[in-house]
Design an enzyme around this catalytic site. Structure first.
Site, mmCIF file in Angstrom:
data_model
loop_
_atom_site.group_PDB
_atom_site.id
_atom_site.type_symbol
_atom_site.label_atom_id
_atom_site.label_comp_id
_atom_site.label_asym_id
_atom_site.label_seq_id
_atom_site.Cartn_x
_atom_site.Cartn_y
_atom_site.Cartn_z
ATOM 1 N N ASP A 1 -4.860 -5.648 0.908
ATOM 2 C CA ASP A 1 -4.291 -6.294 -0.067
ATOM 3 C C ASP A 1 -5.581 -6.963 -0.787
ATOM 4 O O ASP A 1 -6.531 -7.190 -0.292
ATOM 5 C CB ASP A 1 -2.951 -7.159 0.133
ATOM 6 C CG ASP A 1 -2.270 -7.429 -1.129
ATOM 7 O OD1 ASP A 1 -2.691 -7.156 -2.264
ATOM 8 O OD2 ASP A 1 -1.167 -7.851 -0.805
HETATM 9 C C1 BGC Z 1 -0.279 -8.145 -4.253
HETATM 10 C C2 BGC Z 1 -0.143 -6.602 -4.230
HETATM 11 C C3 BGC Z 1 -0.858 -6.105 -5.445
HETATM 12 C C4 BGC Z 1 -2.235 -6.543 -5.635
HETATM 13 C C5 BGC Z 1 -3.019 -6.099 -6.839
HETATM 14 C C6 BGC Z 1 -1.654 -8.803 -4.505
HETATM 15 O O1 BGC Z 1 -1.604 -10.116 -4.811
HETATM 16 O O2 BGC Z 1 0.376 -8.605 -3.171
HETATM 17 O O3 BGC Z 1 1.194 -6.165 -4.068
HETATM 18 O O4 BGC Z 1 -0.538 -4.526 -5.449
HETATM 19 O O5 BGC Z 1 -2.284 -8.084 -5.634
HETATM 20 O O6 BGC Z 1 -2.351 -6.544 -8.059
#
Ligand code: BGC
Length: 873
Positions: A265
């Site tokens: 993530d």
């Molecule tokens: C979120 C993800 C997301 C990523 C990119 C993160 O903070 O948990 O679900 O895909 O950011 O935006």
């Protein structure tokens, strides 16, 4: 001149030109993606391999032109449409006006359809639009489970049941990937709440992990063929999920045979060596946070701490991914399309299918539009746009039809449709200090609760008390004091303002000698509000008095400005009486800016990066709803939320729809259900509890949770910080309510129709099966009413003779069937060995124990089930 220079450089610098390292035409045409990856990775330098293991900025991974990978890999959110274009080095809006995309309903709405075909349409729209926007990886679907009704991100998930989330996730992935777009199952896992001290450490045992939280990911890999998996921010058993050898190497890659790319993530990787050895392939994050899989990874290989083979495998997977997406060797990729009428129609159909009719006791719905001349729509939620908010799942659609707009369009000029707000707390804002005559407030503190005697302390300070201000009350007892603030207020414009005060203890407010608030009683966490007519530039005197006996005294006085002032009770009552149809909107909002940090401001707001503190609606809303229902019980209540909410007026409301956050066509869909063009067929993908206290212990780390009546349920400042105990074990969602025999407000799987159905007894293909054999369950369903409609037959299995604790029943299959009035058809569902099994901690595998099993079919988890039994030999 510039052009000549580029051509010259490309000729001499190998990495800018496709050279002998690329595939020959023969190889390109004949090799499957696996072989392409194995062949090409062997031609890379170590530096090139490492360059494939990290983002080169927030949204792309570098290309290697000399092997025919000429374009960077481009990733984008999100789970319900392609996110608007962001800057390459962060989350900022790129400020483009060509980045609109179809905003599908949030995934909880999709889950509420219980319709695999709609899930496939959902994936189809996402794949086509991602391709058209020239993306490669779309970061969704979210297949985490809804464990707590308070998690701010619940609307992105697909409910509380592993079977439902798995079955709905697979078609999304499959049809999305047809477009040479990689889906991304996230956030691997567990990832069921968010709090201030993320990353949380999750303590869930192996059985809970295997039976509850992993199945949607397992299905995404094994049945969906998902090409990427994103690890969660959370810690699992003391280490970040992004470096969990158990989760990534052992389960995902080895046991499930995942061939694609495991990525972090955003900013979720914290170490180089453990991360590399744990199995993560790609480090992603905001540009500045991507560091572990850059130079440090190269160094770790050179020093021998990470074997080169480990990096080779990661690079091979990245090339495999690119090859599957046809990004290598000039193959023609699928064509995309965007913002088409077909996609918008799909958005509408999914929104329609996900609307759940919770109650229709008096048969008020569907409303007959022919007899309606005046429609009163109540509640600010009815006309708010939600698509472009909520965190990373935001999508910028070319238009968004709110429920109010949908109802207005439905009638055109045939009826008068008006909107009136109900009270929403988050519309209260701080009263600017220039309005409050600067900070020149006189505060007098008394060491008793009756404002008696001489003040023990006098200060210049505006009316506010909280724990941070305690230093201002040096001479005042910590509990058992009273205070009077005296000051002036000057309004910037003439109009009806509303004063709103969150408070503990007693509170009185006077404006120019007139009492506005009189709540002089002890108690915690209350809210008082009062309208005040103010004239521009006139100076009013304001006196705020309070007594406090609680340990954590709190007072905050704010206001709501005239443009959004709600009606008075009289105005509300007469508007309701004058209308032919009254539709009241309740529920939550999706946060459209930054997620609020203060707990009590998170109430009734859903968003990534926060949890709600309780199930309560916005302040004043429930009172207003009850008032409306008193005047007309025929009012239709429509709840908009991505998660359960409290409905204290439920007994008085004969007609309730739960509509979720329905995307860009939410309003059209809702109008078509309200007025009978569409027969609702959605079923709840989660349990609505009567009260928060009925749910499993909601321990979410350093966080305060309030009961629906305002008592502190859980407060864990500092202590147990960041640890989340999954103490409810297997009993997530309806499993908890069934195990503990708690009556829910509305059970998992519940949803009514404008017609009626009869679900027959399950017919089993055998009375006894041997290990390894499947069982077929056939069920006859009849539409016994007068309208065409769809029913969802749900199949639950119980293992009453199990040697281990098992849930009273578990969903193991479902089938949605559309029937004309009077029509009867048969649905068929299959049970396989795994559906009968539990995860056996001792043997480390699935175990289906011999004995009798119960098969229950019905149209909710609390239906009057029709049953059959069979024996596993
Ligand atoms: C979120 C993800 C997301 C990523 C990119 C993160 O903070 O948990 O679900 O895909 O950011 O935006």
């Amino acid at each position: 001149m510039k052009l000549i220079l580029v051509v010259l450089i490309a000729a001499v610098v190998p990495c800018l030109a496709v050279d002998a390292a690329a595939l020959t035409a023969d190889e390109r045409n004949n090799l499957p993606a696996e072989k392409v990856a194995a062949t090409l990775v062997s031609r890379l330098t170590l530096e090139e391999k490492v360059s494939l293991c990290h983002g080169s900025n927030t949204w792309t991974v570098a290309a290697i032109p000399r092997i025919g990978l000429t374009e960077p890999l481009t990733l984008s959110d999100g789970p319900n449409g392609v996110r608007k274009q962001l800057i390459l080095d962060g989350y900022g809006d790129a400020g483009r006006d060509d980045d609109h995309s179809t905003a599908l309903p949030r995934t909880t709405v999709l889950a509420a359809t219980w319709d695999r075909e709609l899930a496939a349409e959902f994936g189809d729209v996402m794949g086509a639009e991602a391709r058209e926007r020239n993306k490669d990886v779309l970061l969704g679907p979210d297949v985490n489970l809804m464990r707590s009704p308070l998690t701010g991100r619940n609307f992105e998930y697909m409910g509380e049941d592993p079977c439902l989330a798995a079955e709905m996730g697979v078609p999304i992935i499959r049809s999305m990937q047809v477009y040479d777009i990689a889906a991304c199952a996230k956030h691997y896992t567990p990832n069921n709440q968010r709090n201030k001290c993320s990353p949380e450490e999750t303590r869930a045992d192996e059985r809970v992990l295997r039976e509850i939280y992993l199945p949607p990911f397992e299905a995404a890999v094994k049945k969906g063929g998902v090409l990427t998996v994103m690890t969660a921010y959370d810690q699992f058993r003391g280490e970040p999920c992004s470096q969990s050898d158990h989760l990534i190497n052992r389960i995902l890659k080895k046991e499930w045979g995942f061939r694609g790319v495991a990525l972090s993530d955003w900013g979720g990787l914290h170490t180089t060596i453990a991360g590399a050895l744990g199995g993560l392939d790609l480090e992603m994050g905001p540009t500045a946070k991507i560091k572990h899989f850059k130079q440090p990874l190269l160094d770790a290989v050179k020093s021998g701490e990470v074997p080169e083979a480990v990096v080779t495998d990661k690079a091979r997977r990245m090339i495999y991914l690119n090859a599957c997406l046809k990004k290598i060797g000039g193959e023609r990729r699928a064509a995309g399309s965007r913002n088409t009428p077909e996609h918008q129609a799909a958005a509408r159909r999914i929104a329609e299918g996900g609307i759940v009719l919770l109650k229709n006791d008096a048969g008020v719905l569907p409303l007959n539009p022919a007899g309606i001349k005046k429609v009163l729509v109540l509640g600010e939620n009815a006309d708010l746009q939600f698509c472009d908010g909520g965190g990373s799942s935001q999508v910028k659609p070319p238009y968004e039809i709110t429920p109010f707009e949908g109802i207005r369009r439905y009638f055109g000029d045939k009826a008068d449709v008006t909107l009136m707000p109900l009270r929403l707390t988050n519309r209260f804002t701080e009263i600017p200090s220039d309005v409050l005559s600067g900070r020149k407030w006189q505060a007098e503190y008394f060491s008793n609760t009756k404002l008696e005697g001489e003040p023990v302390q006098a200060k210049d300070w505006h009316p506010r008390i909280n724990s941070q201000d305690s230093r201002l009350r040096k001479d005042v007892p910590a509990t058992g004091f009273s205070v009077r603030w005296t000051g002036k207020i000057t309004a910037p414009e003439t109009g009806l303002y509303v004063l709103g005060a969150d408070h503990t203890g007693g509170l009185r407010v006077e404006l120019d000698g007139k009492r506005l608030v009189d709540d002089w009683q002890d108690g915690e966490n209350r809210f008082a509000d009062a309208p005040m007519e103010l004239e521009k530039d006139r100076v009013y005197s304001l006196v705020v008095e309070s007594f406090q006996s609680a340990r954590n005294p709190f007072i905050r006085v704010r206001w709501q400005e005239p443009s959004i002032a709600p009606p008075t009770k009289n105005e509300l009552v007469s508007a309701v009486k004058a209308a032919d149809a009254v539709i009241v909107f309740t529920g939550n909002q999706i946060n459209r800016g930054r997620a609020p940090k203060v707990e009590d401001e998170q109430r009734a707001i859903e968003s990534e990066a926060m949890n709600r503190p309780n199930l309560q609606g916005p302040d004043g809303q429930d009172k207003a709803v009850a008032t409306v229902l008193e005047v007309t019980p025929n009012a239709v209540v429509v709840n908009l939320s991505g998660a359960p909410v409290a409905m204290p007026w439920v007994e008085r409301a004969p007609t309730i729809l739960h509509a979720g956050f329905g995307g860009m066509e939410a309003g059209t869909a809702l109008a078509r259900v309200l007025f009978g063009d569409v027969n609702p067929s959605g079923k709840l993908p989660y349990t609505f509890p009567v009260r928060l206290e009925d749910c499993p212990p909601q321990l979410v780390g350093d966080y305060t949770l309030f009961s629906d009546s305002g008592d502190v349920l859980v407060k864990m400042p500092g202590k147990n910080q960041g640890k989340v105990d999954y103490s409810e074990g297997l009993f997530v969602g309806y499993r908890w309510f069934d195990e503990k025999n708690i009556e829910p407000l509305f059970p998992f799987g519940h949803g009514l129709s404008y017609t009626t159905f009869d679900i027959g007894a399950p017919e089993l293909s055998a009375a006894a099966i041997k290990p390894g054999e499947d069982l077929t369950v056939k069920v006859k369903v009849s539409n016994t009413g007068t309208r065409a409609g769809a029913e969802v037959v749900q199949l639950y299995v119980a293992d009453p003779e199990a040697s281990v604790v098992r849930s009273p029943r578990e969903l193991k299959g479902f089938a949605k069937i559309f029937l004309q009035p009077g029509e009867t058809r048969e649905v068929e569902m299959k049970l396989v060995m795994r559906d009968l099994s539990f995860w056996d901690i001792e043997s480390g595998g699935w175990n289906a124990e011999p004995g009798q099993f119960r098969v229950m079919v019905g149209n909710s988890s609390r239906a009057k089930f029709k049953e059959a039994v069979f024996v596993l030999k």
